[in-house]
Design a protein around this motif. Structure first.
Motif, PDB file in Angstrom:
ATOM      1  N   LYS A   1       0.834  -1.213   0.000  1.00 29.78           N
ATOM      2  CA  LYS A   1       0.000   0.000   0.000  1.00 29.78           C
ATOM      3  C   LYS A   1       0.865   1.258   0.000  1.00 29.78           C
ATOM      4  CE  LYS A   1      -3.992  -2.052   2.327  1.00 29.78           C
ATOM      5  NZ  LYS A   1      -4.956  -1.924   3.436  1.00 29.78           N
ATOM      6  N   ARG A   2       1.733   1.338  -0.968  1.00 36.68           N
ATOM      7  CA  ARG A   2       2.650   2.468  -1.066  1.00 36.68           C
ATOM      8  C   ARG A   2       1.891   3.775  -1.322  1.00 36.68           C
ATOM      9  NH1 ARG A   2       7.800   1.986  -5.029  1.00 36.68           N
ATOM     10  NH2 ARG A   2       7.872  -0.040  -3.924  1.00 36.68           N
ATOM     11  N   ILE A   3       2.393   4.863  -0.780  1.00 36.54           N
ATOM     12  CA  ILE A   3       1.814   6.188  -0.996  1.00 36.54           C
ATOM     13  C   ILE A   3       2.572   6.870  -2.132  1.00 36.54           C
ATOM     14  CG2 ILE A   3       1.372   8.454   0.031  1.00 36.54           C
ATOM     15  CD1 ILE A   3       1.199   7.044   2.736  1.00 36.54           C
ATOM     16  N   GLU A   4       1.843   7.452  -3.094  1.00 38.75           N
ATOM     17  CA  GLU A   4       2.493   8.073  -4.245  1.00 38.75           C
ATOM     18  C   GLU A   4       3.408   9.215  -3.837  1.00 38.75           C
ATOM     19  OE1 GLU A   4      -0.031   8.706  -7.904  1.00 38.75           O
ATOM     20  OE2 GLU A   4      -1.522   7.909  -6.533  1.00 38.75           O
ATOM     21  N   GLN A   5       2.850  10.187  -3.141  1.00 40.77           N
ATOM     22  CA  GLN A   5       3.642  11.338  -2.705  1.00 40.77           C
ATOM     23  C   GLN A   5       3.330  11.605  -1.230  1.00 40.77           C
ATOM     24  OE1 GLN A   5       3.578  14.795  -5.244  1.00 40.77           O
ATOM     25  NE2 GLN A   5       3.335  13.562  -7.093  1.00 40.77           N
ATOM     26  N   ARG A   6       4.194  11.127  -0.383  1.00 44.08           N
ATOM     27  CA  ARG A   6       3.994  11.265   1.051  1.00 44.08           C
ATOM     28  C   ARG A   6       4.475  12.644   1.487  1.00 44.08           C
ATOM     29  NH1 ARG A   6       6.938   9.599   5.858  1.00 44.08           N
ATOM     30  NH2 ARG A   6       5.474   9.112   7.524  1.00 44.08           N
ATOM     31  N   THR A   7       3.551  13.440   1.988  1.00 42.18           N
ATOM     32  CA  THR A   7       3.869  14.808   2.414  1.00 42.18           C
ATOM     33  C   THR A   7       3.541  14.959   3.889  1.00 42.18           C
ATOM     34  OG1 THR A   7       3.311  15.615   0.208  1.00 42.18           O
ATOM     35  CG2 THR A   7       3.459  17.252   1.971  1.00 42.18           C
ATOM     36  N   ILE A   8       4.519  15.409   4.669  1.00 40.47           N
ATOM     37  CA  ILE A   8       4.300  15.603   6.102  1.00 40.47           C
ATOM     38  C   ILE A   8       4.734  17.005   6.515  1.00 40.47           C
ATOM     39  CG2 ILE A   8       4.544  13.148   6.630  1.00 40.47           C
ATOM     40  CD1 ILE A   8       7.394  13.734   7.502  1.00 40.47           C
ATOM     41  N   ARG A   9       4.199  17.473   7.605  1.00 39.34           N
ATOM     42  CA  ARG A   9       4.584  18.781   8.120  1.00 39.34           C
ATOM     43  C   ARG A   9       5.949  18.715   8.795  1.00 39.34           C
ATOM     44  NH1 ARG A   9      -0.108  20.527  12.035  1.00 39.34           N
ATOM     45  NH2 ARG A   9       0.240  18.375  12.709  1.00 39.34           N
ATOM     46  N   ALA A  10       6.655  19.807   8.748  1.00 40.43           N
ATOM     47  CA  ALA A  10       7.916  19.886   9.480  1.00 40.43           C
ATOM     48  C   ALA A  10       7.636  19.825  10.973  1.00 40.43           C
ATOM     49  CB  ALA A  10       8.632  21.192   9.133  1.00 40.43           C
ATOM     50  N   GLU A  11       8.555  19.255  11.732  1.00 36.91           N
ATOM     51  CA  GLU A  11       8.359  19.111  13.164  1.00 36.91           C
ATOM     52  C   GLU A  11       8.151  20.472  13.821  1.00 36.91           C
ATOM     53  OE1 GLU A  11      10.570  17.040  17.021  1.00 36.91           O
ATOM     54  OE2 GLU A  11      11.407  16.856  15.005  1.00 36.91           O
ATOM     55  N   GLY A  12       7.141  20.541  14.671  1.00 43.53           N
ATOM     56  CA  GLY A  12       6.844  21.780  15.370  1.00 43.53           C
ATOM     57  C   GLY A  12       5.822  22.646  14.696  1.00 43.53           C
ATOM     58  N   ASN A  13       5.438  22.326  13.458  1.00 37.54           N
ATOM     59  CA  ASN A  13       4.419  23.112  12.733  1.00 37.54           C
ATOM     60  C   ASN A  13       3.032  22.522  12.928  1.00 37.54           C
ATOM     61  OD1 ASN A  13       6.448  24.704  11.840  1.00 37.54           O
ATOM     62  ND2 ASN A  13       6.479  23.922   9.737  1.00 37.54           N
TER      63      ASN A  13
END
Length: 238
Positions: free
Chosen positions: A226-238
């Motif tokens: 179940k791979r994610i095409e474009q995994r986008t996460i917030r920077a730590e602390g945001n």
């Protein structure tokens, strides 16, 4: 091979054995990498069949999903809607190595649905006056112009469901439902990859998304990537 009374096969490779062949048309479920039959696609790659026409919303990503079959040059033509996540697809198409039949996404879905429902063609306003309509019959209804689109049928359908019973009744999970039911119905033979297999009666009939009459072969893949095409996460602390 499965027994005469069983639709269950021990592996994806066994489920495709004696079924897939060079030059076939395949309908493959999924949207991006969501709800794709990962194990069946890998087994199709390993089978070595070539010259395939593949009907699918898109073509996976480089090296995963249907992108694996582009790397090995097993696909000669794609009938798709969106292909922007695959650079190998782009390279082959622009280089004249891969045929492409583009469809508006809703039109592609309806063409598959029509194929499964036995409807040879239908009219839609989508695409009228654009390159999509070139070479196709057009007709006016109630003062508006429409384009005739033909149904899509496949020799084999490869689909992914969350759960099946041993009769092949299917339950899809959330957005993985996407193109899978329509792709399943459009194939002469449907092979489904599921995460869970239960006995007949364990699925409430009101919860069945696709009846088992459309499914001929089942393979269990309990732990798909179940791979994610474009995994986008917030920077730590945001």
């Amino acid at each position: 091979m499965a027994s005469a009374k069983s639709k269950l096969y021990p592996s994806a490779a066994a489920a495709l054995d004696g079924l897939v062949a060079d030059g076939q048309t395949l309908a493959v479920g999924g949207f991006g990498l969501c709800g794709i039959p990962e194990a069946l696609i890998a087994a199709l790659r390993d089978s070595g069949v070539k010259g395939l026409t593949v009907i699918s919303n898109n073509a996976g990503v480089d090296g995963f999903g249907l992108g694996q079959l582009l790397t090995t040059r097993q696909i000669k033509k794609m009938i798709s809607s969106y292909v922007g996540e695959n650079k190998e697809f782009e390279r082959q198409f622009l280089g004249g190595e891969l045929e492409l039949e583009f469809n508006p996404q809703g039109t592609l879905a309806e063409r598959l649905r029509a194929g499964g429902a036995g409807i040879p063609a239908f009219f839609t306003a989508t695409g009228y006056g654009t390159v999509v309509a070139e070479g196709k019959e057009t007709r006016e209804f109630d003062g508006r112009m429409y384009v005739m689109e033909t149904a899509l049928k496949a020799d084999v359908s490869l689909v992914k469901a969350w759960k099946a019973d041993t009769a092949g009744n299917l339950v899809f999970r959330k957005t993985a439902r996407n193109f899978n039911p329509a792709a399943a119905m459009a194939g002469k033979v449907c092979v489904v990859e599921v995460e869970e297999l239960v006995e007949i009666g364990a699925i409430d009939p009101d919860q069945v998304h696709l009846p088992g009459i459309y499914v001929q072969r089942i393979v269990v893949n309990a732990t798909p990537e179940k791979r994610i095409e474009q995994r986008t996460i917030r920077a730590e602390g945001n």
